[in-house]
Design a protein around this motif. Structure first.
Motif, PDB file in Angstrom:
ATOM      1  N   VAL A   1       0.806  -1.236  -0.117  1.00 47.77           N
ATOM      2  CA  VAL A   1      -0.076  -0.082  -0.084  1.00 47.77           C
ATOM      3  C   VAL A   1       0.842   1.139  -0.024  1.00 47.77           C
ATOM      4  O   VAL A   1       0.711   2.240  -0.958  1.00 47.77           O
ATOM      5  CB  VAL A   1      -0.963  -0.012   1.121  1.00 47.77           C
ATOM      6  CG1 VAL A   1      -1.843   1.300   1.502  1.00 47.77           C
ATOM      7  CG2 VAL A   1      -1.949  -1.357   1.153  1.00 47.77           C
ATOM      8  N   LEU A   2       1.935   1.071   0.868  1.00 49.37           N
ATOM      9  CA  LEU A   2       2.866   2.374   0.822  1.00 49.37           C
ATOM     10  C   LEU A   2       3.508   2.633  -0.368  1.00 49.37           C
ATOM     11  O   LEU A   2       3.513   3.740  -0.773  1.00 49.37           O
ATOM     12  CB  LEU A   2       3.626   2.042   2.017  1.00 49.37           C
ATOM     13  CG  LEU A   2       4.909   3.306   2.162  1.00 49.37           C
ATOM     14  CD1 LEU A   2       4.001   4.886   2.588  1.00 49.37           C
ATOM     15  CD2 LEU A   2       5.806   2.897   3.302  1.00 49.37           C
ATOM     16  N   THR A   3       3.743   1.542  -1.087  1.00 47.68           N
ATOM     17  CA  THR A   3       4.452   1.792  -2.353  1.00 47.68           C
ATOM     18  C   THR A   3       3.414   2.192  -3.555  1.00 47.68           C
ATOM     19  O   THR A   3       4.087   3.177  -4.090  1.00 47.68           O
ATOM     20  CB  THR A   3       5.182   0.516  -2.754  1.00 47.68           C
ATOM     21  OG1 THR A   3       6.009  -0.180  -2.070  1.00 47.68           O
ATOM     22  CG2 THR A   3       5.810   0.628  -4.225  1.00 47.68           C
ATOM     23  N   ALA A   4       2.345   1.803  -3.354  1.00 48.16           N
ATOM     24  CA  ALA A   4       1.341   2.288  -4.171  1.00 48.16           C
ATOM     25  C   ALA A   4       1.202   3.816  -4.263  1.00 48.16           C
ATOM     26  O   ALA A   4       0.893   4.622  -5.037  1.00 48.16           O
ATOM     27  CB  ALA A   4       0.125   1.706  -4.210  1.00 48.16           C
ATOM     28  N   LEU A   5       1.043   4.232  -2.760  1.00 47.41           N
ATOM     29  CA  LEU A   5       1.007   5.687  -2.562  1.00 47.41           C
ATOM     30  C   LEU A   5       1.922   6.513  -2.977  1.00 47.41           C
ATOM     31  O   LEU A   5       2.015   7.634  -3.470  1.00 47.41           O
ATOM     32  CB  LEU A   5       0.608   6.024  -0.996  1.00 47.41           C
ATOM     33  CG  LEU A   5      -0.553   5.053  -0.465  1.00 47.41           C
ATOM     34  CD1 LEU A   5      -0.553   5.485   1.181  1.00 47.41           C
ATOM     35  CD2 LEU A   5      -2.109   5.918  -1.163  1.00 47.41           C
ATOM     36  N   VAL A   6       3.338   5.903  -2.836  1.00 47.34           N
ATOM     37  CA  VAL A   6       4.208   6.744  -3.021  1.00 47.34           C
ATOM     38  C   VAL A   6       4.435   6.734  -4.750  1.00 47.34           C
ATOM     39  O   VAL A   6       4.560   8.169  -5.201  1.00 47.34           O
ATOM     40  CB  VAL A   6       5.873   6.046  -2.759  1.00 47.34           C
ATOM     41  CG1 VAL A   6       6.850   6.683  -3.546  1.00 47.34           C
ATOM     42  CG2 VAL A   6       5.734   6.150  -1.093  1.00 47.34           C
TER      43      VAL A   6
ATOM     44  N   ARG B   1      -0.842  13.083  -2.097  1.00 46.93           N
ATOM     45  CA  ARG B   1      -0.510  14.283  -1.576  1.00 46.93           C
ATOM     46  C   ARG B   1      -0.433  14.257   0.103  1.00 46.93           C
ATOM     47  O   ARG B   1       0.644  14.981   0.530  1.00 46.93           O
ATOM     48  CB  ARG B   1      -1.518  15.588  -2.077  1.00 46.93           C
ATOM     49  CG  ARG B   1      -1.157  16.925  -1.405  1.00 46.93           C
ATOM     50  CD  ARG B   1      -0.074  17.400  -1.432  1.00 46.93           C
ATOM     51  NE  ARG B   1       0.570  17.294  -3.095  1.00 46.93           N
ATOM     52  CZ  ARG B   1       1.727  17.660  -3.076  1.00 46.93           C
ATOM     53  NH1 ARG B   1       2.565  17.771  -2.408  1.00 46.93           N
ATOM     54  NH2 ARG B   1       2.155  17.538  -4.511  1.00 46.93           N
ATOM     55  N   PRO B   2      -1.378  13.735   0.726  1.00 43.47           N
ATOM     56  CA  PRO B   2      -1.213  13.886   2.249  1.00 43.47           C
ATOM     57  C   PRO B   2      -0.011  13.154   2.646  1.00 43.47           C
ATOM     58  O   PRO B   2       1.111  13.745   3.513  1.00 43.47           O
ATOM     59  CB  PRO B   2      -2.394  12.802   2.789  1.00 43.47           C
ATOM     60  CG  PRO B   2      -3.374  13.046   1.806  1.00 43.47           C
ATOM     61  CD  PRO B   2      -2.694  13.244   0.338  1.00 43.47           C
TER      62      PRO B   2
ATOM     63  N   SER C   1       8.707   8.230   4.552  1.00 44.45           N
ATOM     64  CA  SER C   1       8.248   7.005   4.237  1.00 44.45           C
ATOM     65  C   SER C   1       9.357   5.885   3.643  1.00 44.45           C
ATOM     66  O   SER C   1       8.886   4.732   3.562  1.00 44.45           O
ATOM     67  CB  SER C   1       7.270   7.380   3.160  1.00 44.45           C
ATOM     68  OG  SER C   1       7.670   8.205   2.198  1.00 44.45           O
ATOM     69  N   ASP C   2      10.400   6.629   3.262  1.00 41.56           N
ATOM     70  CA  ASP C   2      11.339   5.571   2.603  1.00 41.56           C
ATOM     71  C   ASP C   2      11.658   4.662   3.928  1.00 41.56           C
ATOM     72  O   ASP C   2      12.184   3.449   3.698  1.00 41.56           O
ATOM     73  CB  ASP C   2      12.469   6.322   2.256  1.00 41.56           C
ATOM     74  CG  ASP C   2      12.218   7.419   1.121  1.00 41.56           C
ATOM     75  OD1 ASP C   2      11.243   7.016   0.339  1.00 41.56           O
ATOM     76  OD2 ASP C   2      12.955   8.489   0.812  1.00 41.56           O
TER      77      ASP C   2
END
Length: 230
Positions: A19-24, A29-30, A196-197
């Motif tokens: 999920v985090l990778t998809a958001l990156v 924006r958030p 996030s990284d």
């Protein structure tokens, strides 16, 4: 039961990092705003406190550097191999190699730019996502914790079997947690990674450790049961 809990933990971390990778990749924006805010605040502090920044650099680039962690893994592998515990030596080696391959592959796939500063306090190469420092520290520390004995060593007949001092396990876990979390903080503090990284590096590290320590465990127990029942 213990391996099942670990597998569920690994599956949860894998889902979160997906999920985090998809958001990156979607440049949500958030998430980007949060990354910007945290890195700017820490960078401002780093510029105004060179003494602390120098210490963070030593911790990040020497004490908790990925190559330092890999050397620890190599030492553990050699020790295990010398003791005849080749199965666990191979698992530690594979976990370390796979961690390097996964992080480099994701860096090339995502291609995320690192923070850019007019007054940088440190520099780094390659893409930002995920943090190789955070992932390598998590994997190596996790595998070393896996090697800790769970019960006292056997004593010859007639000798009392002494329990391992409780503080040794606490010390090992504390050192591992401080190392994994600490190196992640230093990377953001030094302005070479987004938060996030680092989070992705931690999550991926947990996934690799879970896979390395639980893969084949059930099959191994089944083989033991077969031999005992035969």
């Amino acid at each position: 039961m213990r391996n099942e809990r670990l597998r569920w933990t690994g599956a949860g971390c894998a889902l979160l990092v997906a999920v985090l990778t998809a958001l990156v990749l979607a440049q949500w924006r958030p998430l980007l705003s949060y990354d910007d805010r945290v890195t700017e605040d820490l960078h401002g502090y780093a510029v105004l406190h060179p003494g602390v920044t120098q210490l963070m650099g030593v911790l990040s680039d020497w004490v908790w550097d990925p190559w330092t962690m890999r050397v620890l893994a190599v030492v553990a592998c050699v020790w295990l191999w010398w003791r005849g515990d080749r199965g666990r030596a191979v698992r530690v080696a594979l976990a370390t190699v796979i961690a390097s391959a996964v992080q480099q592959g994701l860096k090339a796939l995502v291609g995320r730019e690192r923070p850019v500063w007019t007054d940088p306090v440190d520099s780094a190469q390659y893409a930002a996502y995920p943090s190789g420092h955070a992932m390598t520290a998590t994997v190596v520390c996790g595998m070393l914790l896996w090697l800790l004995p769970r019960r006292p060593p056997e004593r010859p007949a007639g000798q009392e079997r002494r329990a391992w001092p409780v503080w040794t396990a606490w010390a090992a876990w504390s050192l591992a947690v401080v190392s994994a979390l600490g190196v992640g903080f230093t990377r953001v503090y030094l302005g070479v990674h987004w938060p996030s990284d680092v989070l992705a590096g931690w999550l991926l590290g947990v996934v690799v450790v879970v896979c390395a320590t639980t893969w084949g465990a059930r099959e191994g127990r089944d083989r033991v049961r077969v031999r005992l029942g035969s």
